[in-house]
Design a protein around this motif. Sequence first.
Motif, PDB file in Angstrom:
ATOM      1  N   GLU A 225       0.809  -1.219   0.000  1.00 20.84           N
ATOM      2  CA  GLU A 225       0.000   0.000   0.000  1.00 20.84           C
ATOM      3  C   GLU A 225       0.845   1.274   0.000  1.00 20.84           C
ATOM      4  N   GLY A 226       2.143   1.146   0.335  1.00 19.34           N
ATOM      5  CA  GLY A 226       3.009   2.317   0.389  1.00 19.34           C
ATOM      6  C   GLY A 226       2.722   3.220   1.569  1.00 19.34           C
ATOM      7  N   VAL A 227       2.260   2.619   2.686  1.00 24.84           N
ATOM      8  CA  VAL A 227       1.873   3.401   3.869  1.00 24.84           C
ATOM      9  C   VAL A 227       2.461   2.773   5.131  1.00 24.84           C
ATOM     10  N   LEU A 228       2.921   3.629   6.054  1.00 24.27           N
ATOM     11  CA  LEU A 228       3.447   3.192   7.347  1.00 24.27           C
ATOM     12  C   LEU A 228       2.884   4.101   8.435  1.00 24.27           C
ATOM     13  N   THR A 229       2.553   3.519   9.601  1.00 26.61           N
ATOM     14  CA  THR A 229       2.048   4.323  10.715  1.00 26.61           C
ATOM     15  C   THR A 229       3.195   4.654  11.660  1.00 26.61           C
ATOM     16  N   THR A 230       3.360   5.951  11.975  1.00 31.00           N
ATOM     17  CA  THR A 230       4.423   6.390  12.874  1.00 31.00           C
ATOM     18  C   THR A 230       3.986   6.217  14.331  1.00 31.00           C
ATOM     19  N   VAL A 231       4.917   6.442  15.266  1.00 30.75           N
ATOM     20  CA  VAL A 231       4.596   6.318  16.689  1.00 30.75           C
ATOM     21  C   VAL A 231       3.599   7.375  17.129  1.00 30.75           C
ATOM     22  N   GLU A 232       3.460   8.439  16.340  1.00 29.59           N
ATOM     23  CA  GLU A 232       2.461   9.467  16.642  1.00 29.59           C
ATOM     24  C   GLU A 232       1.079   9.084  16.129  1.00 29.59           C
ATOM     25  N   GLY A 233       0.989   7.929  15.452  1.00 31.62           N
ATOM     26  CA  GLY A 233      -0.296   7.490  14.914  1.00 31.62           C
ATOM     27  C   GLY A 233      -0.616   8.061  13.551  1.00 31.62           C
ATOM     28  N   GLU A 234       0.340   8.690  12.911  1.00 31.64           N
ATOM     29  CA  GLU A 234       0.123   9.297  11.603  1.00 31.64           C
ATOM     30  C   GLU A 234       0.513   8.323  10.503  1.00 31.64           C
ATOM     31  N   ASP A 235      -0.330   8.185   9.493  1.00 28.24           N
ATOM     32  CA  ASP A 235       0.006   7.383   8.322  1.00 28.24           C
ATOM     33  C   ASP A 235       0.840   8.228   7.369  1.00 28.24           C
ATOM     34  N   VAL A 236       2.014   7.707   6.998  1.00 26.86           N
ATOM     35  CA  VAL A 236       2.898   8.436   6.092  1.00 26.86           C
ATOM     36  C   VAL A 236       3.212   7.558   4.892  1.00 26.86           C
ATOM     37  N   ALA A 237       3.456   8.203   3.758  1.00 31.05           N
ATOM     38  CA  ALA A 237       3.817   7.474   2.547  1.00 31.05           C
ATOM     39  C   ALA A 237       5.255   6.984   2.650  1.00 31.05           C
ATOM     40  N   VAL A 238       5.489   5.741   2.260  1.00 32.48           N
ATOM     41  CA  VAL A 238       6.833   5.170   2.233  1.00 32.48           C
ATOM     42  C   VAL A 238       7.052   4.470   0.906  1.00 32.48           C
ATOM     43  N   ASP A 239       8.285   4.458   0.479  1.00 28.79           N
ATOM     44  CA  ASP A 239       8.620   3.752  -0.749  1.00 28.79           C
ATOM     45  C   ASP A 239      10.031   3.227  -0.599  1.00 28.79           C
ATOM     46  N   ALA A 240      10.190   1.926  -0.595  1.00 23.28           N
ATOM     47  CA  ALA A 240      11.502   1.330  -0.383  1.00 23.28           C
ATOM     48  C   ALA A 240      11.689   0.141  -1.299  1.00 23.28           C
ATOM     49  N   ALA A 241      12.923  -0.050  -1.760  1.00 25.07           N
ATOM     50  CA  ALA A 241      13.254  -1.194  -2.597  1.00 25.07           C
ATOM     51  C   ALA A 241      13.812  -2.340  -1.772  1.00 25.07           C
TER      52      ALA A 241
END
Length: 274
Positions: A225-241
Amino acid sequence: MDERPAADLPDPAPTGPRRSIDLNADVGESFGRWVLGDDEGVMRSVTSANVACGFHAGDPLTLRRTCALAAERGVSVGAQVGYRDLAGFGRRFLDVAPDDLAADVLYQIGALGALCRASGTAVRYVKPHGALYNAVVHHREQAEAVVAAVLADDADLPLLGLPGSVLLERATAAGLVAVPELFADRGYTSATDGGPATLVDRRRDGAVLHDPDEVASRVLRAVTEGVLTTVEGEDVAVDAASVCLHGDSPGAVAMAAAVRERLAGAGVDVVAFA
């Protein structure tokens, strides 16, 4: 450098959700009679091995055996370069002059390269370790020193680092292959300056994750999905190979197996990027 068909390699460009991904782990970090991690167990699941180079961890015999194990398993070897800090396991920032740091990094790549050749394999990429990894997210002089060392050794070696980091920015500008990475077993904190999410300080709660199911779920969501939840509870976009698991973490073998199984079950190919 790699003769596998292009279809078998991870997606080359960051484009969001992925059909394939690399799994890497830190290994070769034992020293003499002091044993850290289960390298053999972890290498049953990963596709790339970040092998210590003797500065933050690893003695020559341990490193040679680790390279031989990677060759036997068909796992790509990366030089995990760090500060000259055995006592601190490379997790303390050192204000090293750029020329000194570049020479230290070059020395480490070269030493591991010799052990790889003796073991029937080769260094396929470079990744900073610990405090150096975190420093080159923002520290331009040290980032440029790492890039200079890689260029001096082999300009075809990819450089692994945090998405949005100065390191990957400088690597791309220098013509190196910059590989963005996600940490499976580490917490992320939202950036306050609009930049990329960064790793939670290891001294804080939520910095290190231990539950295999939680880790596998996070990785699957980040990859598909290209999404990760931070410790603050915020969903952020991620993209990694590539996705990293720390070989020294308790339960590393179980986490690596769970991540690979979850990805395979979702139809994501797990293959080395280099």
